[in-house]
Design a protein around this motif. Structure first.
Motif, PDB file in Angstrom:
ATOM      1  N   TRP A   1      11.895  21.334  24.929  1.00 18.86           N
ATOM      2  CA  TRP A   1      13.176  20.826  24.433  1.00 18.86           C
ATOM      3  C   TRP A   1      13.124  19.330  24.193  1.00 18.86           C
ATOM      4  O   TRP A   1      13.632  18.838  23.175  1.00 18.86           O
ATOM      5  CB  TRP A   1      14.282  21.178  25.425  1.00 18.86           C
ATOM      6  CG  TRP A   1      15.642  20.667  25.061  1.00 18.86           C
ATOM      7  CD1 TRP A   1      16.417  19.809  25.769  1.00 18.86           C
ATOM      8  CD2 TRP A   1      16.385  20.991  23.871  1.00 18.86           C
ATOM      9  NE1 TRP A   1      17.602  19.575  25.116  1.00 18.86           N
ATOM     10  CE2 TRP A   1      17.601  20.288  23.949  1.00 18.86           C
ATOM     11  CE3 TRP A   1      16.137  21.795  22.773  1.00 18.86           C
ATOM     12  CZ2 TRP A   1      18.582  20.368  22.959  1.00 18.86           C
ATOM     13  CZ3 TRP A   1      17.107  21.874  21.775  1.00 18.86           C
ATOM     14  CH2 TRP A   1      18.310  21.169  21.871  1.00 18.86           C
TER      15      TRP A   1
ATOM     16  N   ALA B   1      21.255  23.925  24.604  1.00 16.06           N
ATOM     17  CA  ALA B   1      19.916  24.516  24.572  1.00 16.06           C
ATOM     18  C   ALA B   1      19.647  25.278  25.852  1.00 16.06           C
ATOM     19  O   ALA B   1      20.006  24.843  26.943  1.00 16.06           O
ATOM     20  CB  ALA B   1      18.864  23.423  24.405  1.00 16.06           C
TER      21      ALA B   1
ATOM     22  N   TRP C   1      11.834  24.997  17.405  1.00 18.55           N
ATOM     23  CA  TRP C   1      13.020  24.417  18.040  1.00 18.55           C
ATOM     24  C   TRP C   1      13.494  23.179  17.278  1.00 18.55           C
ATOM     25  O   TRP C   1      14.690  22.983  17.097  1.00 18.55           O
ATOM     26  CB  TRP C   1      12.727  24.088  19.507  1.00 18.55           C
ATOM     27  CG  TRP C   1      12.766  25.294  20.383  1.00 18.55           C
ATOM     28  CD1 TRP C   1      11.788  26.230  20.545  1.00 18.55           C
ATOM     29  CD2 TRP C   1      13.862  25.727  21.191  1.00 18.55           C
ATOM     30  NE1 TRP C   1      12.203  27.215  21.407  1.00 18.55           N
ATOM     31  CE2 TRP C   1      13.462  26.931  21.822  1.00 18.55           C
ATOM     32  CE3 TRP C   1      15.128  25.219  21.447  1.00 18.55           C
ATOM     33  CZ2 TRP C   1      14.301  27.633  22.694  1.00 18.55           C
ATOM     34  CZ3 TRP C   1      15.970  25.908  22.321  1.00 18.55           C
ATOM     35  CH2 TRP C   1      15.551  27.092  22.936  1.00 18.55           C
TER      36      TRP C   1
END
Length: 256
Positions: A42, A104, A156
């Protein structure tokens, strides 16, 4: 769900406290700071997206064994000032959803469920989530959020940039709140809890095996033993209060 509703006053106060001004797009992570939670994926994806979207910021809520390493990684990066790590202790995470536009859930290791995914959608936030374990059960892919391959930084990053488009993000946020109301509201969960108990206590017993009568049970006319009202009520109220009515603390703020 009322706890999670967007509060514009709370949003403004949080953004000011983080020195975030203008018209920011704030991504959120809420959970334990552990590599198995996908925090490095992330971080790398969000940072790469920041290079493409100047308004992008990332808000990190939680604690854990890799929290300091993550902060150090941000401090060493030229865009690290757009990663924000408020120190919250054991306070609830729910008010902070008001400052986010997207949540997320990037876990690499399988998860049995995803409470923060449900909370965020209740606040009207779309969710980017790993397609692993029980996480997909917490959202409606393509409608309230997006499922992504765990650990795939490029996927992502692309999803983050895509969700920076308000025409893509806002309809998902509206659908997310409705999805949670339909599937995870207190009344729905309570009904799902009661239904199997009611079915079990109303069965006449076709096996020929006498039903067991524990303490606190009473005989229903023409049926089998069922919990007495006081016993059933106490158990049910305890469970509902514990599971549905107590605002949770930030995942990762205590050892799990």
């Amino acid at each position: 769900m009322a706890w999670c509703r967007h509060d514009p006053v709370q949003c403004s106060a949080i953004l000011r406290s983080l020195d975030i001004f203008g018209d920011p797009i704030v991504l959120g992570y809420c959970g334990r700071m552990h590599r198995g939670k996908g925090i490095l994926t992330w971080f790398d994806a969000a940072t790469a997206a920041m290079a493409q979207v100047p308004r992008l910021h990332c808000l990190w809520l939680g604690n854990g064994p890799d929290a300091q390493a993550l902060r150090d990684r941000a401090a060493a990066h030229p865009l690290g000032c757009r990663h924000h790590f408020p120190r919250l202790g054991r306070t609830t995470s729910i008010p902070w959803y008001s400052a986010m536009l997207l949540l997320a859930f990037p876990s690499i290791a399988p998860e049995t469920f995803g409470r923060v995914s449900v909370e965020a959608q209740a606040a009207g936030l779309p969710v980017l989530a790993s397609d692993v374990g029980g996480i997909p059960e917490t959202l409606q892919p393509g409608v309230t959020g997006v499922l992504l391959p765990p650990g795939d930084v490029d996927a992502w990053r692309a999803a983050i940039v895509d969700m920076c488009d308000a025409s893509r993000r806002l309809p998902m946020g509206a659908a997310a709140e409705a999805f949670v109301r339909e599937h995870f509201s207190t009344s729905v969960i309570s009904a799902q809890f009661v239904q199997p108990l009611a079915a079990a206590t109303s069965t006449s017993g076709t096996t020929g095996i006498p039903p067991y009568r524990p303490r606190g049970m009473r005989r229903l006319p023409g049926s089998t033993w069922a919990p007495s009202l006081p016993t059933a009520a106490k158990v049910f109220v305890l469970l509902v209060r514990r599971c549905c009515h107590s605002p949770p603390t930030i995942p990762g703020s205590i050892s799990t």
